[in-house]
Design a protein around this motif. Structure first.
Motif, PDB file in Angstrom:
ATOM      1  N   GLY A 139      -7.466 -28.786  25.000  1.00  0.00           N
ATOM      2  CA  GLY A 139      -6.291 -27.689  25.825  1.00  0.00           C
ATOM      3  C   GLY A 139      -6.258 -26.307  25.521  1.00  0.00           C
ATOM      4  O   GLY A 139      -7.235 -25.838  24.706  1.00  0.00           O
ATOM      5  N   ARG A 140      -5.166 -25.547  26.069  1.00  0.00           N
ATOM      6  CA  ARG A 140      -4.842 -24.288  25.579  1.00  0.00           C
ATOM      7  C   ARG A 140      -4.093 -24.038  24.344  1.00  0.00           C
ATOM      8  O   ARG A 140      -3.185 -24.694  24.156  1.00  0.00           O
ATOM      9  CB  ARG A 140      -4.499 -23.808  27.024  1.00  0.00           C
ATOM     10  N   GLY A 141      -4.925 -23.377  23.371  1.00  0.00           N
ATOM     11  CA  GLY A 141      -4.438 -23.238  22.328  1.00  0.00           C
ATOM     12  C   GLY A 141      -3.413 -21.931  22.216  1.00  0.00           C
ATOM     13  O   GLY A 141      -3.116 -21.430  20.975  1.00  0.00           O
ATOM     14  N   ALA A 142      -3.436 -21.186  23.101  1.00  0.00           N
ATOM     15  CA  ALA A 142      -2.513 -20.031  23.200  1.00  0.00           C
ATOM     16  C   ALA A 142      -2.080 -19.400  24.528  1.00  0.00           C
ATOM     17  O   ALA A 142      -2.483 -20.328  25.526  1.00  0.00           O
ATOM     18  CB  ALA A 142      -3.444 -18.783  22.501  1.00  0.00           C
ATOM     19  N   GLY A 143      -1.406 -18.677  24.436  1.00  0.00           N
ATOM     20  CA  GLY A 143      -0.942 -17.984  25.769  1.00  0.00           C
ATOM     21  C   GLY A 143       0.747 -18.506  26.077  1.00  0.00           C
ATOM     22  O   GLY A 143       1.139 -19.318  25.475  1.00  0.00           O
ATOM     23  N   ASP A 144       1.319 -17.538  26.782  1.00  0.00           N
ATOM     24  CA  ASP A 144       2.785 -17.753  27.137  1.00  0.00           C
ATOM     25  C   ASP A 144       3.158 -19.048  27.381  1.00  0.00           C
ATOM     26  O   ASP A 144       4.005 -19.711  27.007  1.00  0.00           O
ATOM     27  CB  ASP A 144       3.416 -16.526  27.937  1.00  0.00           C
ATOM     28  N   LEU A 145       2.606 -19.622  28.602  1.00  0.00           N
ATOM     29  CA  LEU A 145       3.017 -20.762  29.004  1.00  0.00           C
ATOM     30  C   LEU A 145       2.595 -22.115  28.234  1.00  0.00           C
ATOM     31  O   LEU A 145       3.305 -22.879  27.865  1.00  0.00           O
ATOM     32  CB  LEU A 145       2.663 -21.053  30.640  1.00  0.00           C
ATOM     33  N   PRO A 146       1.235 -22.171  27.774  1.00  0.00           N
ATOM     34  CA  PRO A 146       0.809 -23.373  26.958  1.00  0.00           C
ATOM     35  C   PRO A 146       1.674 -23.135  25.529  1.00  0.00           C
ATOM     36  O   PRO A 146       2.389 -24.567  25.428  1.00  0.00           O
ATOM     37  CB  PRO A 146      -0.407 -23.069  26.441  1.00  0.00           C
ATOM     38  N   THR A 147       1.836 -22.215  25.195  1.00  0.00           N
ATOM     39  CA  THR A 147       2.564 -22.257  23.722  1.00  0.00           C
ATOM     40  C   THR A 147       4.348 -22.459  23.991  1.00  0.00           C
ATOM     41  O   THR A 147       4.957 -23.283  23.539  1.00  0.00           O
ATOM     42  CB  THR A 147       2.571 -20.943  23.032  1.00  0.00           C
ATOM     43  N   GLY A 148       4.485 -21.966  25.217  1.00  0.00           N
ATOM     44  CA  GLY A 148       6.112 -22.072  25.522  1.00  0.00           C
ATOM     45  C   GLY A 148       6.152 -23.551  25.895  1.00  0.00           C
ATOM     46  O   GLY A 148       7.301 -24.023  25.757  1.00  0.00           O
ATOM     47  N   SER A 149       5.315 -24.205  26.489  1.00  0.00           N
ATOM     48  CA  SER A 149       5.374 -25.638  26.849  1.00  0.00           C
ATOM     49  C   SER A 149       5.783 -26.482  25.639  1.00  0.00           C
ATOM     50  O   SER A 149       6.674 -27.232  25.411  1.00  0.00           O
ATOM     51  CB  SER A 149       4.116 -25.984  27.609  1.00  0.00           C
ATOM     52  N   ALA A 150       5.046 -26.044  24.385  1.00  0.00           N
ATOM     53  CA  ALA A 150       5.412 -26.897  23.264  1.00  0.00           C
ATOM     54  C   ALA A 150       6.536 -26.549  22.702  1.00  0.00           C
ATOM     55  O   ALA A 150       7.396 -27.239  22.276  1.00  0.00           O
ATOM     56  CB  ALA A 150       4.171 -26.477  22.165  1.00  0.00           C
ATOM     57  N   VAL A 151       7.098 -25.351  22.661  1.00  0.00           N
ATOM     58  CA  VAL A 151       8.435 -24.903  22.324  1.00  0.00           C
ATOM     59  C   VAL A 151       9.473 -25.630  22.921  1.00  0.00           C
ATOM     60  O   VAL A 151      10.516 -26.284  22.331  1.00  0.00           O
ATOM     61  CB  VAL A 151       8.583 -23.199  22.473  1.00  0.00           C
ATOM     62  N   VAL A 152       9.478 -25.486  24.243  1.00  0.00           N
ATOM     63  CA  VAL A 152      10.303 -26.186  24.972  1.00  0.00           C
ATOM     64  C   VAL A 152      10.416 -27.694  24.994  1.00  0.00           C
ATOM     65  O   VAL A 152      11.549 -28.295  24.874  1.00  0.00           O
ATOM     66  CB  VAL A 152      10.397 -25.693  26.500  1.00  0.00           C
ATOM     67  N   ALA A 153       9.307 -28.464  24.843  1.00  0.00           N
ATOM     68  CA  ALA A 153       9.312 -29.698  24.454  1.00  0.00           C
ATOM     69  C   ALA A 153      10.070 -30.101  23.363  1.00  0.00           C
ATOM     70  O   ALA A 153      10.731 -31.088  23.152  1.00  0.00           O
ATOM     71  CB  ALA A 153       7.844 -30.180  24.167  1.00  0.00           C
ATOM     72  N   ASP A 154       9.884 -29.129  22.170  1.00  0.00           N
ATOM     73  CA  ASP A 154      10.827 -29.315  20.980  1.00  0.00           C
ATOM     74  C   ASP A 154      12.269 -29.070  21.324  1.00  0.00           C
ATOM     75  O   ASP A 154      12.874 -29.911  20.773  1.00  0.00           O
ATOM     76  CB  ASP A 154      10.289 -28.387  19.909  1.00  0.00           C
ATOM     77  N   ILE A 155      12.568 -28.283  22.170  1.00  0.00           N
ATOM     78  CA  ILE A 155      14.179 -28.017  22.324  1.00  0.00           C
ATOM     79  C   ILE A 155      14.491 -29.513  23.066  1.00  0.00           C
ATOM     80  O   ILE A 155      15.618 -29.857  22.647  1.00  0.00           O
ATOM     81  CB  ILE A 155      14.476 -26.808  23.379  1.00  0.00           C
ATOM     82  N   ILE A 156      13.819 -29.996  24.175  1.00  0.00           N
ATOM     83  CA  ILE A 156      14.191 -31.271  24.604  1.00  0.00           C
ATOM     84  C   ILE A 156      14.119 -32.344  23.896  1.00  0.00           C
ATOM     85  O   ILE A 156      14.985 -33.065  23.609  1.00  0.00           O
ATOM     86  CB  ILE A 156      13.144 -31.637  25.845  1.00  0.00           C
ATOM     87  N   SER A 157      13.205 -32.351  22.715  1.00  0.00           N
ATOM     88  CA  SER A 157      13.255 -33.421  21.767  1.00  0.00           C
ATOM     89  C   SER A 157      14.532 -33.172  21.063  1.00  0.00           C
ATOM     90  O   SER A 157      15.206 -34.430  20.562  1.00  0.00           O
ATOM     91  CB  SER A 157      12.018 -33.431  20.665  1.00  0.00           C
ATOM     92  N   ILE A 158      15.121 -32.253  20.652  1.00  0.00           N
ATOM     93  CA  ILE A 158      16.313 -32.053  19.825  1.00  0.00           C
ATOM     94  C   ILE A 158      17.390 -32.564  20.666  1.00  0.00           C
ATOM     95  O   ILE A 158      18.235 -33.395  20.010  1.00  0.00           O
ATOM     96  CB  ILE A 158      16.391 -30.607  19.487  1.00  0.00           C
ATOM     97  N   LEU A 159      17.650 -32.262  21.862  1.00  0.00           N
ATOM     98  CA  LEU A 159      18.683 -32.550  22.931  1.00  0.00           C
ATOM     99  C   LEU A 159      18.600 -33.956  23.170  1.00  0.00           C
ATOM    100  O   LEU A 159      19.718 -34.566  23.054  1.00  0.00           O
ATOM    101  CB  LEU A 159      18.488 -31.789  24.120  1.00  0.00           C
ATOM    102  N   ARG A 160      17.347 -34.694  23.043  1.00  0.00           N
ATOM    103  CA  ARG A 160      17.479 -36.262  23.328  1.00  0.00           C
ATOM    104  C   ARG A 160      17.776 -36.711  21.884  1.00  0.00           C
ATOM    105  O   ARG A 160      18.023 -37.911  21.921  1.00  0.00           O
ATOM    106  CB  ARG A 160      16.113 -36.706  23.761  1.00  0.00           C
ATOM    107  N   GLY A 161      17.501 -36.032  20.592  1.00  0.00           N
ATOM    108  CA  GLY A 161      17.732 -36.601  19.642  1.00  0.00           C
ATOM    109  C   GLY A 161      16.472 -37.847  19.354  1.00  0.00           C
ATOM    110  O   GLY A 161      16.915 -38.824  18.709  1.00  0.00           O
ATOM    111  N   SER A 162      15.520 -37.829  20.104  1.00  0.00           N
ATOM    112  CA  SER A 162      14.743 -38.932  20.275  1.00  0.00           C
ATOM    113  C   SER A 162      14.096 -39.235  18.968  1.00  0.00           C
ATOM    114  O   SER A 162      13.852 -40.255  18.754  1.00  0.00           O
ATOM    115  CB  SER A 162      13.660 -38.640  21.323  1.00  0.00           C
ATOM    116  N   VAL A 163      13.829 -37.964  18.247  1.00  0.00           N
ATOM    117  CA  VAL A 163      13.077 -38.220  17.008  1.00  0.00           C
ATOM    118  C   VAL A 163      13.918 -37.781  16.060  1.00  0.00           C
ATOM    119  O   VAL A 163      14.246 -36.400  16.202  1.00  0.00           O
ATOM    120  CB  VAL A 163      11.674 -37.697  16.853  1.00  0.00           C
ATOM    121  N   ASP A 164      14.322 -38.484  15.117  1.00  0.00           N
ATOM    122  CA  ASP A 164      15.429 -37.896  14.138  1.00  0.00           C
ATOM    123  C   ASP A 164      14.702 -36.963  13.173  1.00  0.00           C
ATOM    124  O   ASP A 164      13.581 -37.226  12.716  1.00  0.00           O
ATOM    125  CB  ASP A 164      15.684 -39.318  13.431  1.00  0.00           C
ATOM    126  N   VAL A 165      15.252 -35.948  12.994  1.00  0.00           N
ATOM    127  CA  VAL A 165      14.622 -34.721  11.908  1.00  0.00           C
ATOM    128  C   VAL A 165      14.537 -35.506  10.776  1.00  0.00           C
ATOM    129  O   VAL A 165      13.359 -35.139  10.269  1.00  0.00           O
ATOM    130  CB  VAL A 165      15.548 -33.605  11.802  1.00  0.00           C
TER     131      VAL A 165
END
Ligand code: HSE
Length: 429
Positions: free
Chosen positions: A298-324
């Protein structure tokens, strides 16, 4: 709907990508996280700068404490990059009980320990999917999806800029300088391209991947690093004649003498899936002892691909689906691994030299290889009755130490004008 306030440190390319995604996919993100995310504050250097994105001036600040000391902000996104002051900001955020998401590979690769420790101590979540290979979910794959495996080897193309340059050199026969210029014009390479073309960027990413895949702390100095600046069109041509494509590869594997980590240009078989990863794309090929081979692309750089990973992390935190604690536990359970010295690394090699075109030259050079225990697979001479000619040697598997000794002796031969390039060959299956 629950509301959650987040603060963003930095509004460069990735920061803008995060804003765009939070805005465009608002509804889906609400449904998936169960939260309405409010961007409370964004740290910038210059409030008045035109960023080409619709953002209210009131939420911009030049004072990091407007985010780090604001109790109503629960998650901090660090996308400023570099080690300082990013590290201090993250530690302060954690101390103030904020969960943290970062895209910062250099920081993680060099100071990851302090951050893991702080996250654990403060009981906050710490996510960093965007730090390696932008939009490709490689961290999640290693930490979660493949965690039942013993990972035997990971080999990847994890720098988009160099992959773009090498693709242009391979498919359009450009030279390095022109391909770099084009990469800069397209916005892949920075004005100072050192970090990409000298493979520092890939080295930091490999440090993170090695650490997570092999459960050990990695010192970046233990990674062998070589950039792509010495690759010439003639090398790409020779590679093609022998059925190879040249890529900047990052590789970590377990060997009998220890963990081997290196980033360098390599010839890989043209039929291997990694050989057809072109342009600025990234791909990572993993061998697990249960899953077998898998490849993420996939795409290893760029605003949206990298932003996609960042926002997924935010959602993971909100879900608390994966405990830190899952991430911190990985860290706590790190065990020491012996690191292989580069001398013991085994590869096949391509050696390109310029020699005088005289009787006995090929014999002498071949003898030097033989005396050092390096067995030759193939020799090819190119030139047209000139004083000097180009000769390339393809070797069988040899230790790097043996090759280096042979090269020293070849350099000192009275027939040698120059040793022009040495490229490792990875005959990956
Ligand atoms: N400069 C990197 C690349 C992207 O070219 O892949 C950010 O890590």
């Amino acid at each position: 709907m629950n509301k959650i306030k987040i603060g963003i440190l930095g509004l460069g390319n990735v920061g803008r990508g995060v804003l765009k995604i939070l805005n465009t996919n608002k509804e889906e993100i609400q449904k998936r996280s169960g939260y309405d995310i409010e961007i409370a504050k964004i740290l910038v250097r210059d409030i008045d700068k035109n960023r080409g994105i619709d953002v209210q001036k009131e939420i911009l600040t030049v004072n990091p404490d407007d985010i780090l000391e604001d109790d109503s902000i629960k998650i901090v996104i660090e996308v400023i990059g570099g080690v300082h002051p990013a590290k201090e900001y993250i530690l302060k955020a954690m101390k103030n009980k904020k969960h943290v998401v970062t895209a910062n590979k250099m920081l993680l690769a060099t100071e990851g320990d302090a951050l893991y420790d702080a996250a654990e101590e403060e009981g906050v979540m710490f996510y960093y999917e965007a730090s390696v290979a932008g939009g490709i979910p490689i961290i999640h794959a290693i930490n979660e999806s493949l965690t039942a495996n013993k990972i035997e080897q990971l080999i990847g193309i994890i720098n988009g800029t160099t992959n773009y340059i090498l693709t242009k050199m391979t498919l359009e026969k450009m030279n390095f300088k022109d391909a770099l210029k084009e990469a800069q014009n397209k916005g892949f390479a920075e004005a100072d391209p050192t970090s990409d073309i000298e493979a520092y960027d890939a080295m930091y990413k490999l440090a993170i991947l090695s650490s997570l895949s092999f459960g050990t702390k990695i010192n970046v100095d233990d990674i062998y690093r070589e950039g792509i600046t010495k690759i010439e069109p003639i090398d790409i041509e020779f590679a093609r004649e022998f059925g190879y494509i040249i890529k900047l590869i990052a590789i970590v594997k377990e060997t009998e003498t220890g963990l081997e980590m290196r980033v360098h240009p390599a010839m890989i078989p043209e039929r291997h899936p990694l050989a057809s990863v072109n342009d600025s794309f990234n791909a990572i090929f993993i061998k697990g002892n249960a899953v077998g081979d898998i490849m993420l692309y996939g795409r290893g750089a760029g605003d949206l691909p990298t932003g996609s990973a960042v926002v997924a992390d935010i959602i993971s935190i909100l879900r608390g689906s994966v405990d830190v604690s899952a991430i911190s536990t990985v860290k706590k359970n790190f065990w020491d691994r012996k690191i292989n010295s580069m001398d013991k690394t085994r590869s096949e090699y391509y050696v390109r030299i310029t020699v005088k075109d005289l009787p006995g030259v090929l014999g002498e050079i071949s003898m030097i290889f033989g005396n050092e225990g390096v067995s030759l697979l193939s020799v090819m001479q190119k030139g047209k009755r000139e004083e000097c000619v180009t000769v390339v040697y393809f070797t069988h598997l040899a230790n790097e130490g043996m090759i280096n000794s042979a090269i020293e002796k070849i350099k000192n031969s009275k027939y040698t004008k120059s040793v022009d390039n040495i490229i490792r060959i990875e005959n990956i299956q």
